[in-house]
Each structure stands twice: as C-alpha cells, then as structure tokens.
Design a protein around this motif. Structure first.
Motif, PDB file in Angstrom:
ATOM      1  N   HIS A  17       0.790  -1.288  -0.078  1.00 25.74           N
ATOM      2  CA  HIS A  17      -0.142   0.016   0.053  1.00 25.74           C
ATOM      3  C   HIS A  17       1.004   1.193   0.044  1.00 25.74           C
TER       4      HIS A  17
ATOM      5  N   GLN B 233       0.577   3.983   2.282  1.00 27.18           N
ATOM      6  CA  GLN B 233       0.889   3.850   3.933  1.00 27.18           C
ATOM      7  C   GLN B 233       2.450   4.275   4.355  1.00 27.18           C
TER       8      GLN B 233
ATOM      9  N   TRP C 102      -5.827  -0.749  13.784  1.00 29.82           N
ATOM     10  CA  TRP C 102      -4.854  -0.251  12.791  1.00 29.82           C
ATOM     11  C   TRP C 102      -5.333   0.674  11.781  1.00 29.82           C
ATOM     12  N   LEU C 103      -6.174   0.015  11.056  1.00 29.87           N
ATOM     13  CA  LEU C 103      -6.899   0.721   9.897  1.00 29.87           C
ATOM     14  C   LEU C 103      -7.700   1.959  10.484  1.00 29.87           C
TER      15      LEU C 103
ATOM     16  N   THR D   4      -4.363   3.981   9.488  1.00 28.48           N
ATOM     17  CA  THR D   4      -4.392   4.009   8.059  1.00 28.48           C
ATOM     18  C   THR D   4      -5.395   4.929   7.446  1.00 28.48           C
TER      19      THR D   4
ATOM     20  N   ARG E 234     -10.947  -3.387  -1.523  1.00 33.87           N
ATOM     21  CA  ARG E 234     -10.091  -3.582  -0.551  1.00 33.87           C
ATOM     22  C   ARG E 234     -10.004  -4.942   0.688  1.00 33.87           C
ATOM     23  N   PHE E 235     -11.332  -5.251   0.790  1.00 36.72           N
ATOM     24  CA  PHE E 235     -11.655  -6.376   1.522  1.00 36.72           C
ATOM     25  C   PHE E 235     -13.226  -6.621   1.762  1.00 36.72           C
TER      26      PHE E 235
ATOM     27  N   HIS F 214      -7.770  -8.562   0.196  1.00 31.85           N
ATOM     28  CA  HIS F 214      -7.400  -9.133   1.287  1.00 31.85           C
ATOM     29  C   HIS F 214      -8.268 -10.419   1.690  1.00 31.85           C
TER      30      HIS F 214
ATOM     31  N   GLU G  32      -7.012 -12.726   7.100  1.00 31.85           N
ATOM     32  CA  GLU G  32      -5.702 -12.172   7.651  1.00 31.85           C
ATOM     33  C   GLU G  32      -5.765 -12.147   9.235  1.00 31.85           C
TER      34      GLU G  32
ATOM     35  N   SER H 154       4.391  -7.998   8.160  1.00 29.90           N
ATOM     36  CA  SER H 154       2.992  -7.551   8.701  1.00 29.90           C
ATOM     37  C   SER H 154       2.393  -8.517   9.349  1.00 29.90           C
TER      38      SER H 154
ATOM     39  N   ILE I  68       1.592  -6.895  12.863  1.00 27.15           N
ATOM     40  CA  ILE I  68       0.032  -6.763  13.315  1.00 27.15           C
ATOM     41  C   ILE I  68      -0.405  -7.710  14.106  1.00 27.15           C
TER      42      ILE I  68
ATOM     43  N   ASP J 192       3.891  -5.744   2.419  1.00 26.30           N
ATOM     44  CA  ASP J 192       2.413  -5.346   2.769  1.00 26.30           C
ATOM     45  C   ASP J 192       3.058  -3.855   3.608  1.00 26.30           C
TER      46      ASP J 192
END
Ligand code: GUN
Ligand code: ZN
Length: 420
Positions: free
Chosen positions: A70, A73, A87-88, A92, A195-196, A223, A226, A287, A291, A312
């Motif tokens: 990304h 980011q 975190w998003l 983000t 995105r997802f 995604h 995850e 990542s 994360i 990532d």
C-alpha cells in the motif's frame, strides 16, 4: 549492449517443486532485455563491443518483486500497538484521506518508489486509495522511472469513514476509467482492487466482478483471512456465505489472476478452491508478525498454489525484500518449516512474478526477459562479512545477507536495461 560480471543467479523452475538455481559468471543486456548468460569469456567473445561492468563477487539477480503493498501507507509505517481493524481506523484511514490531493499523492508515490528502488525492488503491486488521483500519481511516478508496476484504486463502500467511501457504481466507473487510461501503457498494469469484504457491499463486489469479466487480462487483488477477528466480522456481514473466500467467489472475484493478500487462516475448502481456481496468494511475513495476524502455511506453495512474497507496506515493517525473506524464514521456523535460501530468494523474485502472472517478463534472468536487475553486495556490513567465509556454497554466502542485510547491500539496480 552491456555485460555485467558477478555471480548471476537464475532459476530453471520452482524450488518448491523440482526447480533449481544456477550461477553463471556474466549476463548480457541490450535494448532493455536479457540477451544471454554464460561464462565471462564466452559473452565477451560473442559481444566484443559491449560495455563491461565488473561487480566482483556480488550476486546479480532479477530485481525483487513486491507483490502486495500500500504505497499510501509509506508515512505511517511502524505505527505502534494496534491489531488489524484498530490499526486501519487509527492510522491508515486518516492517512489515506490525504490522497485526494494530487500533490501529496505524487510526493508520497515518489518517496515510496525511491525507497523501494534503494532496496532493490523493481516491481511492486500496490493498492492506492479510493481517490482516482492516487492512482494517477502512482502510475505517473512509476512511469517516470520506467518501472514495470501494478496498481489499482482501492474500493470501499461501507465500514469506512464517509470521506473514504465510494459506491458500487462509482467504484465501477472510476476503476474502468483508470483501467482505460493506464492499463498496458508503458510498463504499467491496472489491478481491480476491492479492499476487502468488510468494506465492500455485495453490490460493490459484484460490480467489480463484472468489470473483471470485461477485462480478464487485468489482475484482481484483495485481502483474505488475515486475522481471526476479521474473519468473524466477515461471517457476521455475509451470513449466507460458506466462508471468507466465498464472499469473493459468489461475485465473480475468484479465478486466474485473482491475488489474495495474507491468506493465513484458511479452511480446507478455501485451500482446495484457491488451487483449483488457479488463484494466487501473497505471504506478507513482516506484516503478519507486526500486526499479530498469524503464521502463513508455505505448504500452499508445495501444494501447487501460486505464492508470492511481499512487504505489505505499511502494515509490514520494512521496505526491504531482504528483511521480508528473513521474516519468511522466521515464520517458517515457528511452523517447523525452515525454508531454504533458494526458496526465499525465488519467492521474492519469480514466485512473486508468477503470483502476478508476469513470470514471462520479470522475476528471472533468461534470454528475452526484461532486464530489471539487482546487484547485491554479499559483504555489505562487518557483521555479514565475518559470517560468510565458512560458506561451502553460494547459498551459505547469501544467507547472512538474507538474514542481516538491508539497503546497504544493494550495490546497483538496473531498470529496463539501464543502471539507475
Ligand atoms: N485489510 C484491509 N486493508 C488492509 C490494509 O491496508 N493492510 C492490511 N495489512 N490488511 C488490510
Ligand atoms: Zn494489504
């Protein structure tokens, strides 16, 4: 015509199957393509007018291919203390809101590509933000550097801040316009990018599935599985779906050229369907530890799935594919699966190229392939240099650089047949 001397690394296939690595003494490059590999004497005799650059014992490899990043980011890399959804929300999304400003987007795209080139990465596959401007900025910056690059507008029509939401229709329209403008221009490829599933309605996924059917030569990236909390959320949002993969499959978003980031917590059905469909998955080890997502199963590569490797950025904690190989090794060790250095290097080059269905043009050194090369100093720091004399083969000499190397190990980068 240029001839580069060093330890020229090429693969004759996938080392998770029967493939093997080979070392030649020289590679000849002309007009942006690899012409030949062989002994110094043979290549010099065949091309007496060529300019010769001697890189000594440096490893000369295909440039690294980072199959999931990304770029927006970049500035929030290494942000502390959150897991995926927090975190998003915390780091983000506020940063991604800034990319409606074309000047800011271009500034970060330039910064990002300079950082990745300094780390020996010659191709990335990036998510942009929901703003079309962020795609234009990335492709303009990549084109200015003559890079082979992949990217797409990130689509989200729910569960994101208002300013970061499009709709099913505008996601289709904007993606199509960007695809028409950029796909196949220079060395650039457009990637359809929901995105997802948590941030797309089934209607948006279906609209992008329709766009992909109209442009099957494009990749589709998203995604998958995850983190466990994310999977539970998907189950709540899509009660009618068999599993996370099914939320994509049901909307026409599974097939050859589908590239799924992470893919850690898969069910048996999902594994079987990914393989059967000829899809790709991308392992993002820095990542997944940063994360706190989990440990990827490299058994997927042995089972025949296309597996790529990626930083990532900025969920990952590094711009370096060397650091990423080291993290993949460590994740493997935690699973009782120590990957061989040749497998790690292959993942970072040809494996990622294969995951992006670009293995005919990038990711290996062979006649006719595009001349994107990284020249790696195998004694770039005192700590690494003192660890190599005991090596009994090239992989013994390379492994300390995989585990301890960084941008100081990158002696040179060649893009499309020219040194940068
Ligand atoms: N899942 C959805 N969006 C993202 C993202 O930006 N980074 C990571 N690591 N996972 C995601
Ligand atoms: Zn990602």
């Amino acid at each position: 015509m240029d001839i580069l001397l060093g330890q020229v690394l090429r693969f004759d296939g996938d080392p998770f199957a029967e493939g093997r690595a080979h070392i030649d003494e020289a590679v000849a490059v002309d007009g942006g393509r690899i012409v030949a590999t062989g002994t110094k004497d043979a290549l010099r005799a065949a091309h007496p007018g060529a300019r010769v650059t001697d890189y000594g014992r440096c490893l000369i490899s295909a440039g690294f291919v980072d199959a999931h990043v990304h770029y927006p980011q970049t500035a929030i890399i290494a942000s502390w203390g959150k897991r995926l959804i927090d975190w998003l929300d915390t780091y983000t999304f506020p940063e991604e809101m800034r990319f409606g400003d074309p000047a800011y987007a271009r500034d970060i795209a330039d910064r990002y590509l300079d950082l990745t080139l300094a780390n020996g990465t010659t191709t990335v596959c990036s998510y942009a933000t929901i703003h079309p401007e962020s795609v234009d900025a990335f492709f303009a910056a990549a084109g200015a550097r003559d890079l082979r690059a992949f990217a797409g507008k990130t689509c989200m029509d729910r569960n994101a801040p208002n300013r970061l939401r499009d709709t099913a229709q505008s996601a289709y329209d904007d993606s199509k316009r960007l695809l028409d403008a950029w796909h196949g221009r220079d060395r650039l490829s457009y990637v359809i990018t929901p995105r997802f599933s948590p941030t797309s309605t089934p209607e948006q996924l279906a609209a992008l599935g329709a766009l992909w059917r109209e442009h099957p030569d494009c990749l589709m990236q998203t995604h998958l599985s995850e983190q466990t909390d994310e999977i539970a959320w998907v189950r709540d949002l899509f009660p009618q779906s068999r599993d996370y993969l099914d939320t994509y499959e049901a909307q026409g978003l599974l097939g050859e050229g589908a590239v799924f980031g992470h893919a850690i917590h898969l069910t048996d059905r999902e594994r079987a369907r990914l393989i059967e469909a000829g899809a790709s998955v991308v392992h993002c080890p820095t990542s997944n530890t940063f994360i706190g997502s989990g440990l990827f199963d490299m058994g997927l590569a042995r089972a025949g799935l296309r597996v790529g490797l990626a930083t990532d950025t900025g969920g990952g904690s590094s711009f370096s594919m060397l650091r990423t190989m080291a993290a993949a090794y460590e994740v493997g060790q935690l699973r009782g699966d120590p990957l061989h250095p040749s497998q790690l290097w292959w993942l970072a080059t040809q494996g990622s190229a294969r995951a992006l269905r670009a293995e005919a043009s990038i990711g290996n050194i062979a006649p006719g392939m595009e001349a994107d090369l990284v020249v790696v100093d195998l004694a770039s720091t005192p700590a690494i240099e003192q660890a190599t004399p005991r090596a009994t083969d090239v992989w013994g000499e390379v492994f300390p650089t995989i585990m301890m190397g960084d941008d100081r190990a990158i002696r040179a980068v060649w893009v499309n047949g020219r040194p940068r």
